[in-house]
Design a protein around this motif. Structure first.
Motif, PDB file in Angstrom:
ATOM      1  N   LYS A   1      -1.424  -4.092   0.035  1.00 59.13           N
ATOM      2  CA  LYS A   1      -1.167  -5.411  -0.523  1.00 59.13           C
ATOM      3  C   LYS A   1      -0.161  -6.161   0.351  1.00 59.13           C
ATOM      4  O   LYS A   1      -0.341  -7.329   0.665  1.00 59.13           O
ATOM      5  CB  LYS A   1      -0.625  -5.285  -1.939  1.00 59.13           C
TER       6      LYS A   1
ATOM      7  N   ASN B   1      -3.764  -0.897  -2.473  1.00 61.94           N
ATOM      8  CA  ASN B   1      -2.558  -0.207  -2.951  1.00 61.94           C
ATOM      9  C   ASN B   1      -1.339  -1.022  -2.507  1.00 61.94           C
ATOM     10  O   ASN B   1      -1.485  -1.975  -1.745  1.00 61.94           O
ATOM     11  CB  ASN B   1      -2.534   1.238  -2.436  1.00 61.94           C
TER      12      ASN B   1
ATOM     13  N   LEU C   1       1.701   2.331 -15.712  1.00 62.17           N
ATOM     14  CA  LEU C   1       0.993   1.499 -14.740  1.00 62.17           C
ATOM     15  C   LEU C   1      -0.473   1.351 -15.117  1.00 62.17           C
ATOM     16  O   LEU C   1      -1.051   0.266 -15.057  1.00 62.17           O
ATOM     17  CB  LEU C   1       1.099   2.120 -13.345  1.00 62.17           C
ATOM     18  N   LYS C   2      -1.085   2.478 -15.524  1.00 62.94           N
ATOM     19  CA  LYS C   2      -2.497   2.475 -15.906  1.00 62.94           C
ATOM     20  C   LYS C   2      -2.736   1.501 -17.047  1.00 62.94           C
ATOM     21  O   LYS C   2      -3.697   0.740 -17.033  1.00 62.94           O
ATOM     22  CB  LYS C   2      -2.907   3.873 -16.365  1.00 62.94           C
TER      23      LYS C   2
ATOM     24  N   THR D   1      -4.728  -0.557  -7.119  1.00 56.89           N
ATOM     25  CA  THR D   1      -5.293  -1.539  -8.032  1.00 56.89           C
ATOM     26  C   THR D   1      -6.784  -1.602  -7.761  1.00 56.89           C
ATOM     27  O   THR D   1      -7.200  -1.838  -6.626  1.00 56.89           O
ATOM     28  CB  THR D   1      -4.664  -2.922  -7.793  1.00 56.89           C
TER      29      THR D   1
ATOM     30  N   LYS E   1      -2.360  -2.113 -15.900  1.00 53.58           N
ATOM     31  CA  LYS E   1      -3.389  -2.631 -14.979  1.00 53.58           C
ATOM     32  C   LYS E   1      -4.782  -2.696 -15.575  1.00 53.58           C
ATOM     33  O   LYS E   1      -5.713  -3.141 -14.913  1.00 53.58           O
ATOM     34  CB  LYS E   1      -3.411  -1.778 -13.712  1.00 53.58           C
TER      35      LYS E   1
ATOM     36  N   GLY F   1     -10.374  -4.415 -14.573  1.00 44.76           N
ATOM     37  CA  GLY F   1      -9.221  -3.958 -13.815  1.00 44.76           C
ATOM     38  C   GLY F   1      -8.880  -2.536 -14.190  1.00 44.76           C
ATOM     39  O   GLY F   1      -8.960  -2.160 -15.349  1.00 44.76           O
TER      40      GLY F   1
ATOM     41  N   GLY G   1      -6.794   1.387 -12.390  1.00 43.75           N
ATOM     42  CA  GLY G   1      -5.943   1.934 -11.348  1.00 43.75           C
ATOM     43  C   GLY G   1      -4.535   2.155 -11.828  1.00 43.75           C
ATOM     44  O   GLY G   1      -4.119   1.600 -12.852  1.00 43.75           O
ATOM     45  N   SER G   2      -3.793   2.989 -11.099  1.00 43.48           N
ATOM     46  CA  SER G   2      -2.397   3.216 -11.452  1.00 43.48           C
ATOM     47  C   SER G   2      -1.511   2.746 -10.309  1.00 43.48           C
ATOM     48  O   SER G   2      -0.968   1.659 -10.366  1.00 43.48           O
ATOM     49  CB  SER G   2      -2.159   4.686 -11.787  1.00 43.48           C
TER      50      SER G   2
ATOM     51  N   THR H   1     -10.387  -3.247  -8.862  1.00 47.46           N
ATOM     52  CA  THR H   1     -11.023  -4.330  -9.607  1.00 47.46           C
ATOM     53  C   THR H   1     -12.529  -4.288  -9.380  1.00 47.46           C
ATOM     54  O   THR H   1     -12.974  -4.362  -8.239  1.00 47.46           O
ATOM     55  CB  THR H   1     -10.481  -5.689  -9.126  1.00 47.46           C
TER      56      THR H   1
ATOM     57  N   GLN I   1      -7.504  -5.198   1.811  1.00 46.47           N
ATOM     58  CA  GLN I   1      -8.072  -4.387   0.730  1.00 46.47           C
ATOM     59  C   GLN I   1      -9.410  -3.862   1.197  1.00 46.47           C
ATOM     60  O   GLN I   1      -9.924  -4.308   2.205  1.00 46.47           O
ATOM     61  CB  GLN I   1      -8.241  -5.237  -0.525  1.00 46.47           C
TER      62      GLN I   1
END
Lengths: 158, 498
Positions: free
Chosen positions: B304, B300, B408-409, B431, B412, B425, B427-428, B433, B309
């Motif tokens: 970050k 997040n 954002l969704k 992130t 991403k 990828g 997430g909102s 992955t 992570q």
């Protein structure tokens, strides 16, 4: 790979089977409405409610039966050299593909109505979440057996 | 080496009685928790005595059951099989051949740690997944048992690789106390906020009868109506309360993460990695290389900026044991992430990259769903005659919130194919992955609703042996191309998915 037009329809008898099933369900549904009405007779449900529910059930049944052909036509399968594919769906179309090498086991079963029409259901299981694997109904018994043997032979060869 | 040979039927360490006892006590306690509001609300004579007597009787019964369980629990090793006899009235005999044993994991909760014993969990694979656990034996015995049980496994791999005989383990990374603090503080605290909310409301419903009995609810409402201006004026109180809830959420998620991942250590074995962690409950988990289906990297904005992570490793397993098999490594920095990736997927080769993005229809769908949700919420608020001003305020805030989240969704979401790997990828705010060797997929599905059909858009659902990876709303051509690539690889790859 995907655009092969060779998808095969299910056996024509399966359409009859679907019709029988859907008719039986419709009769039960209609009967339920009447039974509900007679049980609650003393409560004096207004006539228009009864009428409305009859019309609603009638419309539903008409739609339900008349769409049988379309739904049947949408169901198609393909046995490719290395994978099995199945298409279905009216509002939401789905196309599932399972590589032979991922198949864990195969089942063939037939219900009482299916047995009358000499049809069977082929169930394919992989290691994915249970219940989300493939189930192809409406195959001729011999056809289902043939597909099963083909896949089993392929897995043994691996 | 240890002298333990396990050839005779043996019981656990006598300390197992204590473990059984606490385990049963915990289970019974959880069961009776439901009745607490019921007991509190009834007003019968001698209630206190009754409760005490019931409690004493229960404790004695539990002690007897724990003793019986202990005396009837026996295990041994015979002909490369692990044999376990258990059950007081319904005898159950299990026999597990060594080559079916997948993992042997250790677990120690607080009670285990105090009395210095270890719980051994034996995971097996096969048509029917079974899990056997020995509640309490000494650490030394546990290690010896693990070594014996995994002999079969080593013998199998010996054929492929000579070195497999010598178990090597190298510590890949150890989470320091300071790093753990960082991880715990940067957790997603919103989750525990909702958790508090859920618990409070469930408590409210449990105590609803109580409130009704003493006419508390009408009184409260009347108080609210009488003193409306006062209540509305007491912004301070609301502010204080919300600060408290926020603070509580942070505390809860902080401790949840802190206690779970305390002293986290990742070591590399020759056919997998070992993860040990935990404060009250210490766990030793082995991640077998070939069982790993895909990994998910979550971060997040806060994490970050700290350069960390978490990595979730998804292993093959039945739906029942799936949650248990998704193992999380937290506080992974970029360097460790890269070595983990190399370890899981091998070295990167320079191959062309294929990038896919969801169609703009995806954004439209997200907004449509948000609209439905907001609409239903507003109808509900209207039905319970919620104060109009609050309703307006909540709706406006939620609209702003959903706009940001949906954008954002959309931004991403991507689906890349690189070097025979699928990178999804999502997430909102966070992130997410997911990386997968896509030949490992079980089946693949193209899903298209009639609206999607009209817009030339379709979704792809990739079923793995550890849950489904969804790729929503691609252009139809893209979806088919992606599907074709994955299917071809899965059909042609000679590598085993497990």
């Amino acid at each position: 790979m995907l655009d092969t037009p060779n998808y095969k329809p299910l056996h024509q008898k399966y359409f009859k089977l679907m019709l029988v099933r859907r008719t039986v369900f419709s009769i039960i549904l209609a009967a339920a409405v009447f039974v509900f009405y007679f049980i609650n007779k003393e409560k004096e449900i207004p006539d228009f409610v009864f009428l409305a529910s009859i019309i609603a059930v009638f419309l539903f049944v008409v739609l339900y039966i008349s769409l049988t052909k379309t739904i049947f036509n949408r169901k198609k399968y393909l046995v490719h050299e290395t994978y099995l594919s199945y298409k279905k769906g009216l509002l939401v179309r789905q196309m599932t593909m399972i590589p032979f090498s991922r198949i864990q086991h195969i089942e063939i079963d037939e219900g009482p109505i299916e047995r009358y029409f000499k049809l069977s259901t082929l169930s394919i299981y992989t290691a994915g979440d249970s219940g989300k694997d493939l189930k192809i109904s409406g195959l001729k018994k011999e056809k289902a057996q043939e597909i099963k043997e083909l896949i089993t032979a392929y897995i043994k060869d691996e | 080496m240890n002298k333990e040979d396990f050839s005779e039927l043996a019981r656990q360490s006598p300390k197992g009685i204590i473990i059984n006892y606490f385990f049963l006590l915990y289970k019974t306690g959880k069961f009776f928790l439901v009745f607490i509001p019921l007991v509190l609300t009834s007003n019968k004579e001698h209630q206190f005595e009754k409760i005490v007597y019931t409690f004493i009787a229960l404790t004695v019964v539990i002690l007897i059951v724990a003793l019986l369980q202990f005396f009837f629990f026996k295990f041994k090793i015979e002909n490369d099989h692990f044999i376990l006899n258990q059950g007081v009235f319904f005898k159950k005999k299990s026999s597990i051949p060594f080559d079916r044993i997948q993992n042997v994991n250790f677990k120690q909760n607080l009670v285990h740690q105090i009395i210095n014993v270890t719980q051994v969990e034996i995971q097996t694979a096969g048509a029917k997944e079974v899990e056997v656990s020995i509640k309490a034996i000494s650490r030394k015995k546990a290690e010896a048992l693990k070594a014996r049980l995994q002999q079969g496994v080593t013998v199998v791999s010996e054929v492929e690789e000579e070195e497999a005989n010598v178990p090597k383990s190298k510590v890949l990374f150890k989470l320091s106390f300071l790093e753990l603090l960082k991880v715990s503080l940067s957790e997603n605290h919103v989750k525990s906020f909702f958790w508090i909310f859920a618990i409070t409301s469930s408590l409210f419903w449990q105590f609803e009868d109580l409130l009704k009995d003493y006419n508390l609810l009408p009184k409260l409402l009347k108080f609210y109506q009488d003193n409306e201006s006062m209540v509305r004026g007491s912004v301070q109180l609301i502010f204080l309360l919300s600060t408290f809830v926020v603070f509580l959420s942070i505390i809860i998620s902080f401790f949840r993460v802190f206690l779970k991942h305390f002293d986290q250590k990742v070591s590399v074995l020759n056919d997998g990695i070992q993860l040990s962690q935990g404060f009250f409950t210490k766990r030793d988990d082995v991640l077998k290389m070939n069982k790993i289906q895909y990994i998910t990297v979550v971060t997040n904005p806060l994490k970050k900026s700290l350069g960390i992570q978490s990595v979730k490793v998804n292993q093959a397993g039945s739906a029942k044991t799936k949650a248990k098999k998704r193992i999380e490594i937290v506080g992974v920095n970029n360097e460790v992430l890269n070595s983990l990736k190399t370890f899981f997927f091998g070295n990167k080769s320079e191959e062309e990259k294929k990038e896919f993005r969801p169609a703009p229809y995806y954004l439209f769908k997200l907004f449509l769903y948000s609209f439905y949700t907001l609409f239903i919420l507003n109808v509900l608020m209207w039905l319970v005659s919620f104060p109009f001003k609050f309703q307006l305020l909540i709706t406006v805030v939620l609209i702003a919130f959903t706009i940001v989240i949906n954008l954002l969704k959309y931004k991403k979401a991507y689906y890349d194919i690189e070097d025979k790997k699928l990178i999804v990828g999502a997430g909102s705010v966070a992130t997410v992955t997911s990386i997968m060797d896509y030949y490992k997929m079980q089946n693949i599905k193209l899903v298209q609703s009639f609206i999607q059909k009209r817009r030339g858009v379709a979704s792809v659902h990739l079923q793995t042996a550890s849950g489904v990876i969804k790729m929503p709303s691609l252009y139809e051509e893209d979806a088919i191309e992606l599907m074709q690539m994955i299917l071809e690889e899965a059909c042609n790859s000679k590598k085993n998915w497990i």
